[in-house]
Scaffold this active site. Sequence first.
Site, short mmCIF file in Angstrom:
data_model
loop_
_atom_site.label_atom_id
_atom_site.label_comp_id
_atom_site.label_asym_id
_atom_site.label_seq_id
_atom_site.Cartn_x
_atom_site.Cartn_y
_atom_site.Cartn_z
N ARG A 99 0.85 -1.19 0.00
CA ARG A 99 0.00 0.00 0.00
C ARG A 99 0.89 1.25 0.00
O ARG A 99 1.97 1.26 0.61
CB ARG A 99 -0.82 -0.05 1.29
CG ARG A 99 -1.81 1.07 1.46
CD ARG A 99 -3.18 0.60 1.13
NE ARG A 99 -4.19 1.53 1.58
CZ ARG A 99 -5.15 1.98 0.77
NH1 ARG A 99 -5.22 1.62 -0.50
NH2 ARG A 99 -6.08 2.78 1.23
N THR A 382 -10.26 0.38 -9.26
CA THR A 382 -9.19 -0.43 -8.66
C THR A 382 -9.23 -1.68 -9.50
O THR A 382 -10.07 -1.82 -10.37
CB THR A 382 -9.55 -0.73 -7.18
OG1 THR A 382 -9.47 0.49 -6.45
CG2 THR A 382 -8.61 -1.73 -6.51
N SER A 453 -7.86 0.83 4.02
CA SER A 453 -8.31 0.30 2.73
C SER A 453 -9.50 -0.63 2.91
O SER A 453 -9.68 -1.22 3.98
CB SER A 453 -7.17 -0.47 2.07
OG SER A 453 -7.60 -1.11 0.90
O1 DON Z 1 -8.02 0.93 -0.80
C1 DON Z 1 -9.18 1.24 -0.97
O2 DON Z 1 -10.09 0.83 -0.29
C2 DON Z 1 -9.53 2.15 -2.11
N1 DON Z 1 -8.41 2.97 -2.48
C3 DON Z 1 -10.02 1.32 -3.24
C4 DON Z 1 -10.55 2.19 -4.32
C5 DON Z 1 -11.35 1.42 -5.24
O3 DON Z 1 -11.60 0.25 -5.13
C6 DON Z 1 -11.89 2.18 -6.32
N2 DON Z 1 -12.53 1.28 -7.21
N3 DON Z 1 -13.08 0.56 -7.81
#
Ligand code: DON
Length: 569
Positions: A99, A382, A453
Site C-alpha cells: 500500500r 481499482t 483500505s
Molecule cells: O483501498 C481502498 O479501499 C480504495 N483505495 C479502493 C478504491 C477502489 O476500489 C476504487 N474502485 N473501484
Amino acid sequence: MLSGLTRAGALFGLLYPTFSLIALAKEPVRAGHGMVVAQEPIAAETGLRVLQQGGNAVDAAVAVGFALSVTHPVAGNLGGGGFMLIRLANGTTTFLDFRECAPAAAARDMYIGPDGNATSDSIYGWRSAGVPGTVAGLALAHQKFGSKPWKNLVAPASNLAAEGFILTEPVAASLRDDKNPLHQDPESQRIFLRNGKPFTAGETLKQPELAATLNRVADGGSDGFYKGETARLLAAAMTAHGGLITESDLGAYKVAERTPLEGNYHDFHIITAPPPSAGGIGLLQMMGMLDGTGYTSDGPDSAKAVHFETEAMRRVYADRSEYLGDPAFYNVPTADLLKPAYLAWRRGTIDPLHATSSEAVAPGLAKTAEARLRTWHESDQTTHFNVVDAQGNAVAVTYTLNNSYGSGITVPKLGFLLNDEMDDFAAKPGSPNMFGLVGADANAIQPGKRPLSSMTPTIITQNGTLFMVVGAPGGSRITTGVAEVIFDVLDFKMNVQDAVDLPRFHQQWKPDFLYLQNGFRPGVAADLTRMGYAIKPTDGVARVEAIVVKGRMLEGGTESRLHGKVAGY
Ligand code: DON
C-alpha cells in the site's frame, strides 16, 4: 436468541414467500491446470502464458500486475499500491502489503484550507499521491516466491507499452470519459488522447515513456524504480509541481509483510486481508454475525438474505469508522472485534423483520469515545486478479490508483499515472472529505502511515485444500461485494460464474441507504422497502473475480457485463 431468530425465520416465510433463484446458470470457465482471472484480457493472457511456460502463480501474478499497468491504465499501475495474498500449495500463507504511504512531509491537516474545510487536493493533482508501493510489492513477491527470471516477467509489459496494444471499446470508452481526471493533466492528455481527440476502439495505444520506465525496472528490480533515474525524475517533478514525494521517501519505501487474518466459517477456513485493510475484519465480522441466523432459507436473492447481510454490513461499517487504521500507528482492536461473544451480541441486535436505523447503531466495542456519526464513501476504480497454478499455489492481488486514473497526473518522462490514495485517509477527522467520508483518529494522516483500505483479497480452504480465491475493486463496496460472492458460493452453493453475476447490494452504515444493484426482481425491493430500508438503485456493487477449485478442476468467474477474462489451460 437463536430460537427467536428461528421463529422469525418462520414468520419471514409467511410474509415473504420463498423466492426462486434468479435464473442465471451460466457455466464457469473450467481448466485442469492453471488459471488467471483478471479484469483486462491481454493481461490475463499474459499471466496464462507464464503459467504455460512453467512459471508459478507468483510469477504469473507479477507478469499480470505489470501488464495491467499498460493495458488497464484506469487502475493497473506502477504509481499506486495494493495487497498480495499468497497461499502456497504446502499451506504457507503470507500477505504483502505494498500500500502507498504518506510522504515524510505529509501532515495531519495538509488538506485543510484557510477556511478550515477539507480541500480537493487529496483527490486531484500532485499532492494527492502517496509513495507508490506496486513495484516494491511485485519485486518482493518475486524475490521470495518467484521461479522465472524477473526480466521475463516485466518484458511482456514493456513490449506492450513500446509496441502498443489495440484498444478495446471498454478501454477506449474509459479513456474518452471526460469526467475522468486524465483530461485535466497535460501529460495525461498527450499520452491518453490522440492529438487532443479520444482514441477509438481498434486504434493502437503506445506508451514509450512507460516502456522505458518498465525497462529500468526489468534491469534494476525495485531499485530501478525507487532509485536512480526514475526516482530522480519523479522527485524533481514533485518539486516542480508542489508535490511532496522526495527521493528519500522513495528510497525509504518498504513493503510490509504481514500475517494474513484467518478465521473459520462452517467447515471453511478463511485467509484474508489484515489491517491496514478493513476488509478482512469486515468479512469475518459478517460471517460471525450471520452464523446461526438461518438467513439462507429463502435463497441468495431473497429479501431475507439481503436483510440479514445488510444488517451485518451496517454494524461492520460502524466499527470500521472508529477502530481501523494502519496498525503501525494505531492500536487496532482486531481480536476484540472478532470475539465470538462480541459478534453474538451484535447479531442479537439485528431485528429479524425490520431494518435498524443507522442512528441506532454505533461502533460497538465497550467504553469507546462517544460514537460520532460518520459517512464513508469511496469511488470505484481499482483492479483485482487471481492466479492458481498447476501445483495449487494461489495468489489474490488487489491493487489500485484509488479512483479512476488516480490523481490524473502522468509523470512526465516516466509515463505512469500517480495514485490519489491520500484521499483514503480521513483528511480532517470529524468532517467529510470529498467522498463524504468522515474518519476517526485511527485513520488520520501521519508521515509514513498507510491509509485505511477496503481491499479484501481472500483465499478459502476446505479440509486443508484450496477452495476459493476471490477479490474485487469497488471502493467501500469491495468488502461487501466480496462477502456476498463468498456467501453465494459457500452458503448458497452457487457456481462461481453465477455467484459473480448475481445482483449485489451494499450498506455502509452511513449514509443509511441500501444500495440495490439493478437486476433484482421488483418484489424484493418492495419487500425491503416495507421492512424500512431506504433503497438506492445502483448499477454495480464491486466487480468480483473468483476461482473455485472443484476436485481436479478450476472454475473461474468474472462478471459477464464487464470485460474481464478467465484464462485457463
Ligand atoms: O483501498 C481502498 O479501499 C480504495 N483505495 C479502493 C478504491 C477502489 O476500489 C476504487 N474502485 N473501484
